[in-house]
Scaffold this active site. Structure first.
Site, PDB file in Angstrom:
ATOM      1  N   LYS A 221      -4.801   1.742   8.955  1.00  5.87           N
ATOM      2  CA  LYS A 221      -5.828   1.142   9.778  1.00  5.87           C
ATOM      3  C   LYS A 221      -5.553  -0.366   9.924  1.00  5.87           C
ATOM      4  O   LYS A 221      -4.880  -0.957   9.073  1.00  5.87           O
ATOM      5  CB  LYS A 221      -7.220   1.399   9.190  1.00  5.87           C
ATOM      6  CG  LYS A 221      -7.381   0.940   7.733  1.00  5.87           C
ATOM      7  CD  LYS A 221      -7.557  -0.558   7.613  1.00  5.87           C
ATOM      8  CE  LYS A 221      -7.199  -1.071   6.279  1.00  5.87           C
ATOM      9  NZ  LYS A 221      -6.948  -2.519   6.277  1.00  5.87           N
TER      10      LYS A 221
ATOM     11  N   ILE B 111       0.827  -1.200   0.000  1.00  2.00           N
ATOM     12  CA  ILE B 111       0.000   0.000   0.000  1.00  2.00           C
ATOM     13  C   ILE B 111       0.867   1.257   0.000  1.00  2.00           C
ATOM     14  O   ILE B 111       0.513   2.275  -0.602  1.00  2.00           O
ATOM     15  CB  ILE B 111      -0.968   0.010   1.203  1.00  2.00           C
ATOM     16  CG1 ILE B 111      -1.999   1.125   1.076  1.00  2.00           C
ATOM     17  CG2 ILE B 111      -0.213   0.131   2.521  1.00  2.00           C
ATOM     18  CD1 ILE B 111      -2.993   0.940  -0.017  1.00  2.00           C
TER      19      ILE B 111
END
Length: 326
Positions: free
Chosen positions: A97, A15
């Site tokens: 997260k 990511i």
């Protein structure tokens, strides 16, 4: 602190490579000072593209005096430890997260950040895309009447054997990784006072992780939210809202690329309408929010309060879930 935010990156996650670091590189107020990995080779590959000094080991990153802030895209169950260590080193922190796996830890870290006067922001990136506020406005216009129900799903195909999500000590399975998205967007539209009606998790005994599941929540006045997540499905990420006079649907709600133009689909008894929305760059917006909080004093307490509500609800869902073997 100088005029730019001097960032360090802790971990060479996919990511970070695909989305977050390109967004940092596009922000003129950010300077990537160093990138740390367990592997020197991985750190060097990242710094060749994004700049900074490659470091082997996360401790070495926190020892840098010329660092203002740290971005942490480590596996979810490693977040709590390294967020805490970064805060103790006096660094501002942007963390992927979930911030932690428990309400207690999340609350403790947010309080620690406030007591030290540093910024701690959890990156639920989809919340920073303008399409969701546009949907709110459509609902407020009465496009589907009074809200009667909400549904959302985030599912992906199986990952390769050895993927971090199959490792319970660090990855935590599908619920912590994907399940949080539908839960968070349900709170976005229905409010933070959701009750847990029930949940069913499919548990893989070989990997000892949750593979998929379904969750039923409801508002105090009885509006239900039906949520699904998992990593043994076809790819899907969407939500729909059912009203007294119609239904609204939106696809690619969690992971739209910056070139994507969202299409809001509204269905009523004798009416079908599609509204094409503007493109937006949710990762760039997250970086901008973090930079403004650190350099400009932007108030991010609403985001932090949302993180706490999310942690509390995720914990309640996990406690209420019935587990069945996959």
């Amino acid at each position: 602190m100088n005029g730019r935010l001097r960032m360090g990156v802790m971990g060479c996650a996919d990511i970070a490579w695909r989305r977050t670091l390109p967004a940092m590189a596009g922000n003129s107020a950010v300077e990537v000072v160093a990138i740390a990995s367990r592997s020197q080779q991985s750190a060097e590959a990242f710094t060749e593209r994004f700049g900074g000094v490659p470091l082997e080991g996360y401790d070495a990153l926190l020892e840098l005096d010329e660092l203002d802030a740290v971005y942490i895209p480590l596996p979810g169950l490693l977040h709590a430890e390294w967020v805490e260590r970064a805060l103790e080193a006096g660094k501002h922190v942007l963390v992927e997260k979930p911030m932690t796996s428990s309400y207690r830890e999340t609350s403790r870290l947010l309080e620690a950040a406030r007591s030290r006067g540093v910024v701690l922001l959890e990156n639920y990136m989809f919340l920073y895309h303008s399409q969701h506020e546009a949907v709110r406005k459509v609902l407020a216009e009465g496009a589907i009447g009074e809200l009667r129900g909400f549904a959302s799903a985030f599912t992906i195909p199986p990952k390769p054997e050895g993927d971090i999500r199959y490792r319970p000590s660090v990855g935590g399975g599908a619920f912590l990784d994907f399940g949080g998205y539908p839960v968070r967007v349900a709170q976005y539209f229905l409010g933070g006072d959701l009750e847990v009606v029930g949940a069913v998790f499919r548990h893989d005994r070989h990997h000892d992780v949750v593979m998929s599941g379904s969750v039923l929540l409801c508002t105090p006045d009885g509006v239900p939210a039906q949520l699904a997540f998992g990593m043994e499905h076809s790819y899907r990420n969407d939500y729909s809202l059912a009203g007294s006079t119609g239904r609204l649907m939106l696809d690619r709600v969690f992971t739209p690329p910056e070139t994507h133009r969202p299409v809001v689909r509204i269905e009523r008894q004798d009416h079908l309408e599609e509204r094409v929305l503007a493109t937006d760059h949710q990762f760039a917006n997250v970086i901008e929010t973090f930079v403004e909080a650190v350099l400009g004093g932007r108030d991010i307490r609403p985001q932090q309060d949302g993180t706490l509500r999310q942690a509390a609800l995720i914990e309640k869902i996990g406690q209420a879930a019935i587990s069945r073997p996959a």
